[in-house]
Design a protein around this motif. Sequence first.
Motif, PDB file in Angstrom:
ATOM      1  N   ALA A 127     -57.355   6.171 -13.871  1.00 16.07           N
ATOM      2  CA  ALA A 127     -56.752   7.304 -14.564  1.00 16.07           C
ATOM      3  C   ALA A 127     -55.229   7.247 -14.508  1.00 16.07           C
ATOM      4  N   MET A 128     -54.695   6.726 -13.406  1.00 14.75           N
ATOM      5  CA  MET A 128     -53.248   6.706 -13.231  1.00 14.75           C
ATOM      6  C   MET A 128     -52.565   5.674 -14.127  1.00 14.75           C
ATOM      7  N   ARG A 129     -53.351   4.765 -14.718  1.00 10.14           N
ATOM      8  CA  ARG A 129     -52.759   3.859 -15.701  1.00 10.14           C
ATOM      9  C   ARG A 129     -52.281   4.627 -16.925  1.00 10.14           C
ATOM     10  N   LYS A 130     -52.994   5.686 -17.268  1.00  8.38           N
ATOM     11  CA  LYS A 130     -52.652   6.478 -18.452  1.00  8.38           C
ATOM     12  C   LYS A 130     -51.691   7.615 -18.110  1.00  8.38           C
ATOM     13  N   ARG A 131     -51.990   8.281 -16.996  1.00  8.27           N
ATOM     14  CA  ARG A 131     -51.158   9.433 -16.629  1.00  8.27           C
ATOM     15  C   ARG A 131     -51.307   9.678 -15.129  1.00  8.27           C
ATOM     16  N   ALA A 132     -50.240   9.479 -14.395  1.00 11.13           N
ATOM     17  CA  ALA A 132     -50.261   9.669 -12.951  1.00 11.13           C
ATOM     18  C   ALA A 132     -49.918  11.118 -12.615  1.00 11.13           C
ATOM     19  N   VAL A 133     -50.769  11.747 -11.820  1.00  9.96           N
ATOM     20  CA  VAL A 133     -50.546  13.119 -11.379  1.00  9.96           C
ATOM     21  C   VAL A 133     -50.660  13.138  -9.865  1.00  9.96           C
ATOM     22  N   LEU A 134     -49.595  13.477  -9.183  1.00  6.60           N
ATOM     23  CA  LEU A 134     -49.645  13.565  -7.728  1.00  6.60           C
ATOM     24  C   LEU A 134     -48.832  14.786  -7.283  1.00  6.60           C
ATOM     25  N   PRO A 135     -49.373  15.972  -7.526  1.00  8.31           N
ATOM     26  CA  PRO A 135     -48.669  17.210  -7.179  1.00  8.31           C
ATOM     27  C   PRO A 135     -48.576  17.389  -5.664  1.00  8.31           C
ATOM     28  N   PRO A 136     -47.817  18.379  -5.217  1.00  7.98           N
ATOM     29  CA  PRO A 136     -47.597  18.565  -3.776  1.00  7.98           C
ATOM     30  C   PRO A 136     -48.869  18.661  -2.938  1.00  7.98           C
ATOM     31  N   ASP A 137     -49.913  19.341  -3.451  1.00 11.79           N
ATOM     32  CA  ASP A 137     -51.129  19.472  -2.640  1.00 11.79           C
ATOM     33  C   ASP A 137     -51.799  18.123  -2.412  1.00 11.79           C
ATOM     34  N   GLN A 138     -51.730  17.220  -3.395  1.00 11.69           N
ATOM     35  CA  GLN A 138     -52.297  15.889  -3.214  1.00 11.69           C
ATOM     36  C   GLN A 138     -51.443  15.052  -2.262  1.00 11.69           C
ATOM     37  N   GLN A 139     -50.136  15.200  -2.338  1.00 10.63           N
ATOM     38  CA  GLN A 139     -49.255  14.513  -1.407  1.00 10.63           C
ATOM     39  C   GLN A 139     -49.511  14.983   0.024  1.00 10.63           C
ATOM     40  N   ARG A 140     -49.706  16.278   0.197  1.00 12.37           N
ATOM     41  CA  ARG A 140     -49.980  16.808   1.537  1.00 12.37           C
ATOM     42  C   ARG A 140     -51.309  16.299   2.071  1.00 12.37           C
ATOM     43  N   LEU A 141     -52.314  16.170   1.188  1.00 12.65           N
ATOM     44  CA  LEU A 141     -53.600  15.636   1.627  1.00 12.65           C
ATOM     45  C   LEU A 141     -53.461  14.191   2.093  1.00 12.65           C
ATOM     46  N   ALA A 142     -52.746  13.367   1.328  1.00 14.11           N
ATOM     47  CA  ALA A 142     -52.531  11.971   1.731  1.00 14.11           C
ATOM     48  C   ALA A 142     -51.819  11.906   3.080  1.00 14.11           C
ATOM     49  N   ILE A 148     -61.083   7.132  -3.974  1.00 15.00           N
ATOM     50  CA  ILE A 148     -60.166   8.025  -3.277  1.00 15.00           C
ATOM     51  C   ILE A 148     -58.905   8.200  -4.117  1.00 15.00           C
ATOM     52  N   ILE A 149     -58.330   7.078  -4.558  1.00 15.59           N
ATOM     53  CA  ILE A 149     -57.197   7.090  -5.478  1.00 15.59           C
ATOM     54  C   ILE A 149     -57.715   6.628  -6.839  1.00 15.59           C
ATOM     55  N   ASP A 150     -57.525   7.424  -7.858  1.00 15.49           N
ATOM     56  CA  ASP A 150     -58.048   7.059  -9.175  1.00 15.49           C
ATOM     57  C   ASP A 150     -57.022   6.191  -9.905  1.00 15.49           C
ATOM     58  N   LEU A 151     -57.039   4.902  -9.598  1.00 19.37           N
ATOM     59  CA  LEU A 151     -56.087   3.980 -10.202  1.00 19.37           C
ATOM     60  C   LEU A 151     -56.337   3.800 -11.699  1.00 19.37           C
ATOM     61  N   ILE A 158     -62.516  11.498  -4.268  1.00 24.98           N
ATOM     62  CA  ILE A 158     -61.451  12.491  -4.220  1.00 24.98           C
ATOM     63  C   ILE A 158     -60.639  12.450  -5.518  1.00 24.98           C
ATOM     64  N   HIS A 159     -60.456  11.258  -6.060  1.00 26.66           N
ATOM     65  CA  HIS A 159     -59.738  11.056  -7.327  1.00 26.66           C
ATOM     66  C   HIS A 159     -58.305  11.584  -7.270  1.00 26.66           C
ATOM     67  N   LEU A 160     -57.599  11.194  -6.205  1.00 27.41           N
ATOM     68  CA  LEU A 160     -56.174  11.478  -6.139  1.00 27.41           C
ATOM     69  C   LEU A 160     -55.482  10.871  -7.356  1.00 27.41           C
ATOM     70  N   GLY A 161     -54.551  11.605  -7.922  1.00 28.30           N
ATOM     71  CA  GLY A 161     -53.848  11.124  -9.107  1.00 28.30           C
ATOM     72  C   GLY A 161     -54.362  11.719 -10.391  1.00 28.30           C
ATOM     73  N   THR A 162     -55.356  12.616 -10.286  1.00 30.36           N
ATOM     74  CA  THR A 162     -55.890  13.292 -11.471  1.00 30.36           C
ATOM     75  C   THR A 162     -55.758  14.801 -11.311  1.00 30.36           C
ATOM     76  N   ILE A 183     -63.473   2.378   1.925  1.00 28.37           N
ATOM     77  CA  ILE A 183     -64.330   1.503   1.137  1.00 28.37           C
ATOM     78  C   ILE A 183     -64.020   1.767  -0.339  1.00 28.37           C
ATOM     79  N   PRO A 184     -63.257   0.902  -1.009  1.00 27.73           N
ATOM     80  CA  PRO A 184     -62.863   1.168  -2.403  1.00 27.73           C
ATOM     81  C   PRO A 184     -64.071   1.269  -3.336  1.00 27.73           C
ATOM     82  N   GLY A 185     -63.914   2.087  -4.368  1.00 28.91           N
ATOM     83  CA  GLY A 185     -64.951   2.239  -5.380  1.00 28.91           C
ATOM     84  C   GLY A 185     -64.534   1.610  -6.686  1.00 28.91           C
ATOM     85  N   ASN A 186     -65.176   2.019  -7.780  1.00 34.46           N
ATOM     86  CA  ASN A 186     -64.852   1.421  -9.079  1.00 34.46           C
ATOM     87  C   ASN A 186     -63.538   1.949  -9.650  1.00 34.46           C
TER      88      ASN A 186
END
Length: 273
Positions: free
Chosen positions: A49-64, A44-47, A14-18, A80-83
């Motif tokens: 990518a979020m080290r460089k730039r965190a993006v969590l707009p309203p649609d991603q917040q609503r999905l979570a 699911i959460i792109d940790l 899903i790459h939440l945060g991108t 099940i966490p990924g890479n």
Amino acid sequence: MTRLTARTLFVSDIHLGTRDCQAALLASLLRRVRPERLYLVGDIIDLLAMRKRAVLPPDQQRLAARLLRLARGGCEIIYIPGNHDAALRRLCGLRVHRVRIERRAIHATADGRRLLVSHGDEFDTHVRIAPWLLALGDGMHQFVLSLNRWCNRTRALLGLPYWSLASALKRRVGAAQRYVAQFEQAALHQAAREGLDGYVGGHIHKAGFRGRDGVLYCNDGDWVEHCTALLETPDGHLQLIDWRGEVIEHEPVMAASAVPGATDVLAAAARAS
């Protein structure tokens, strides 16, 4: 809105945060599908990518928030966490907000099959592609994703549905096809070695089914390009669906799976090889 009956739903990447996360499309699907069990199969959460730039707009917040409501409503959720969210592997074995975190799982279908479920990044070492080509491919992938964003913004303004430019381009690249084929073979080999009936994963952003000697490979796709999920019906049948809930591919008929102990024979052969 027509509801889809699902025993199990598998989603990954899903790459939440991108900026590439198609959260609104996945939320649309989850309004139609209410599974008894939901597997979140990594990235699911792109940790990373979020080290460089965190993006969590309203649609991603609503999905979570929707995912958490599913858990509170009785849906069993296995994360099940990924890479890209590997830091969460330190929490494997714990239950957080009614979500169970596991390194991998064995899923039993309604018709009695046993499937290994993992993100799939553990098979990267089995893929024989030159490191420089992988690095080049990753850079090109990010560029194509940016084109994909602009393409679909234009389509939305024109009233057209989502379409994956990235997927269309990758189907024409030979190196990408070879990478996918080697990944699929590694996953099939692992399932056979463990005496299982199949494998479910994500990671490579390429949804689809493959079968070999009675062992089934299933990839549920992703939610940055293809926007697909793997659904198990109440009778145990597996099918790929898109963000609208429409079936885009059914699992293939596996002739060898009707032979009792087929996976046990494969497993013994694999151990001997």
